[in-house]
Design a protein around this motif. Structure first.
Motif, PDB file in Angstrom:
ATOM      1  N   SER A  96       4.226  28.441  32.082  1.00  0.00           N
ATOM      2  CA  SER A  96       2.958  29.025  31.630  1.00  0.00           C
ATOM      3  C   SER A  96       2.636  30.322  32.364  1.00  0.00           C
ATOM      4  O   SER A  96       1.906  31.159  31.849  1.00  0.00           O
ATOM      5  CB  SER A  96       1.815  28.022  31.796  1.00  0.00           C
ATOM      6  N   GLU A  97       3.195  30.520  33.534  1.00  0.00           N
ATOM      7  CA  GLU A  97       2.955  31.752  34.293  1.00  0.00           C
ATOM      8  C   GLU A  97       3.999  32.821  33.962  1.00  0.00           C
ATOM      9  O   GLU A  97       3.660  33.931  33.612  1.00  0.00           O
ATOM     10  CB  GLU A  97       2.970  31.462  35.801  1.00  0.00           C
ATOM     11  N   ASP A  98       5.269  32.461  34.091  1.00  0.00           N
ATOM     12  CA  ASP A  98       6.367  33.408  33.833  1.00  0.00           C
ATOM     13  C   ASP A  98       6.970  33.075  32.465  1.00  0.00           C
ATOM     14  O   ASP A  98       8.115  32.642  32.350  1.00  0.00           O
ATOM     15  CB  ASP A  98       7.422  33.294  34.940  1.00  0.00           C
ATOM     16  N   PHE A  99       6.177  33.302  31.415  1.00  0.00           N
ATOM     17  CA  PHE A  99       6.563  32.861  30.079  1.00  0.00           C
ATOM     18  C   PHE A  99       7.678  33.684  29.445  1.00  0.00           C
ATOM     19  O   PHE A  99       8.272  33.257  28.459  1.00  0.00           O
ATOM     20  CB  PHE A  99       5.348  32.807  29.151  1.00  0.00           C
ATOM     21  N   LEU A 100       7.996  34.844  29.997  1.00  0.00           N
ATOM     22  CA  LEU A 100       9.087  35.645  29.434  1.00  0.00           C
ATOM     23  C   LEU A 100      10.455  35.222  29.973  1.00  0.00           C
ATOM     24  O   LEU A 100      11.485  35.673  29.490  1.00  0.00           O
ATOM     25  CB  LEU A 100       8.854  37.137  29.696  1.00  0.00           C
ATOM     26  N   ASN A 101      10.462  34.365  30.972  1.00  0.00           N
ATOM     27  CA  ASN A 101      11.694  33.844  31.548  1.00  0.00           C
ATOM     28  C   ASN A 101      11.886  32.417  31.031  1.00  0.00           C
ATOM     29  O   ASN A 101      11.531  31.455  31.695  1.00  0.00           O
ATOM     30  CB  ASN A 101      11.617  33.882  33.077  1.00  0.00           C
ATOM     31  N   ASP A 102      12.429  32.292  29.811  1.00  0.00           N
ATOM     32  CA  ASP A 102      12.526  30.962  29.218  1.00  0.00           C
ATOM     33  C   ASP A 102      13.605  30.124  29.898  1.00  0.00           C
ATOM     34  O   ASP A 102      14.634  30.623  30.326  1.00  0.00           O
ATOM     35  CB  ASP A 102      12.728  31.031  27.709  1.00  0.00           C
ATOM     36  N   SER A 106      12.280  25.435  38.904  1.00  0.00           N
ATOM     37  CA  SER A 106      11.201  26.390  38.665  1.00  0.00           C
ATOM     38  C   SER A 106       9.992  26.091  39.554  1.00  0.00           C
ATOM     39  O   SER A 106       9.748  24.949  39.932  1.00  0.00           O
ATOM     40  CB  SER A 106      10.781  26.327  37.199  1.00  0.00           C
ATOM     41  N   ASP A 107       9.230  27.138  39.854  1.00  0.00           N
ATOM     42  CA  ASP A 107       7.983  26.979  40.610  1.00  0.00           C
ATOM     43  C   ASP A 107       6.784  26.700  39.707  1.00  0.00           C
ATOM     44  O   ASP A 107       5.671  26.521  40.195  1.00  0.00           O
ATOM     45  CB  ASP A 107       7.698  28.250  41.429  1.00  0.00           C
ATOM     46  N   GLU A 108       7.003  26.694  38.412  1.00  0.00           N
ATOM     47  CA  GLU A 108       5.909  26.486  37.454  1.00  0.00           C
ATOM     48  C   GLU A 108       5.301  25.089  37.602  1.00  0.00           C
ATOM     49  O   GLU A 108       6.006  24.125  37.900  1.00  0.00           O
ATOM     50  CB  GLU A 108       6.422  26.655  36.020  1.00  0.00           C
ATOM     51  N   LYS A 109       4.000  25.008  37.325  1.00  0.00           N
ATOM     52  CA  LYS A 109       3.304  23.719  37.361  1.00  0.00           C
ATOM     53  C   LYS A 109       3.105  23.148  35.959  1.00  0.00           C
ATOM     54  O   LYS A 109       2.999  21.949  35.784  1.00  0.00           O
ATOM     55  CB  LYS A 109       1.955  23.880  38.052  1.00  0.00           C
ATOM     56  N   VAL A 110       3.055  24.041  34.956  1.00  0.00           N
ATOM     57  CA  VAL A 110       2.884  23.644  33.558  1.00  0.00           C
ATOM     58  C   VAL A 110       3.944  24.364  32.729  1.00  0.00           C
ATOM     59  O   VAL A 110       4.188  25.558  32.927  1.00  0.00           O
ATOM     60  CB  VAL A 110       1.473  24.002  33.048  1.00  0.00           C
ATOM     61  N   PHE A 111       4.553  23.624  31.808  1.00  0.00           N
ATOM     62  CA  PHE A 111       5.600  24.185  30.959  1.00  0.00           C
ATOM     63  C   PHE A 111       5.164  24.153  29.505  1.00  0.00           C
ATOM     64  O   PHE A 111       4.489  23.222  29.064  1.00  0.00           O
ATOM     65  CB  PHE A 111       6.908  23.412  31.150  1.00  0.00           C
TER      66      PHE A 111
END
Length: 171
Positions: A107-113, A135-140
């Motif tokens: 949800s943060e780095d959405f251009l890096n699928d 990934s460091d993302e919390k929400v996908f």
């Protein structure tokens, strides 16, 4: 470019999303709230092997909690936001099986699928889960693409069933 063809295409895209929204608002899925259609600006579409920003609006609406539904010139789509702790190998595997035309990104780095059906083809769910875990993302964001509004309607029912089965929704 034929202006009438562009005009007719855009009208069909918007009209079909308005019709789907009206249908769902009249009879919302149990436990969900269907919001009105909005003009969404600043979205991205995957064209010619890369994510490209759309400077023009497209129609979309929310099915709360956690689902966005809409249409771009590339496809009809739904996106469901899934917190990291609710993602399992079985969920990823069934999502990829049910929705072969899909993308998974943060949800943060959405251009890096982390998964891209146009680039990755058939990747084992374990590999996608490894990418998620690194990934460091919390929400996908789990995005599914469709060729028609009718197929999108079926996809909404299927993602709700899948999400309830794996308890990904905040219901």
């Amino acid at each position: 470019m034929r202006v009438k063809e562009v005009h007719d295409f855009l009208n069909e895209m918007w009209e079909s999303i308005f019709a789907l929204n009206e249908e769902l608002r009249a009879n919302p899925p149990e436990g969900f709230q269907v919001e009105p259609v909005e003009e969404v600006f600043g979205a991205y579409v995957f064209l010619d092997g890369e994510w490209r920003q759309m400077s023009y609006p497209h129609p979309a609406f929310e099915i709360k909690p956690q689902i966005e539904v809409g249409a771009t010139p590339e496809s009809y789509y739904l996106v469901v936001a899934v917190p990291r702790e609710r993602i399992s190998e079985n969920f990823v595997g069934l999502f990829l099986e049910i929705f072969p035309r899909s993308f998974i990104y943060g949800s943060e780095d959405f251009l890096n699928d982390l998964y891209n059906w146009r680039r990755d083809g058939r990747v084992p769910p374990t590999e996608v889960l490894e990418r998620i875990e690194k990934s460091d993302e919390k929400v996908f964001q789990f995005e599914a693409n469709f060729g028609s509004a009718g197929a999108l309607r079926q996809g909404i029912s299927r993602i709700i069933d899948l999400g309830k089965r794996f308890e990904i929704f905040d219901l």
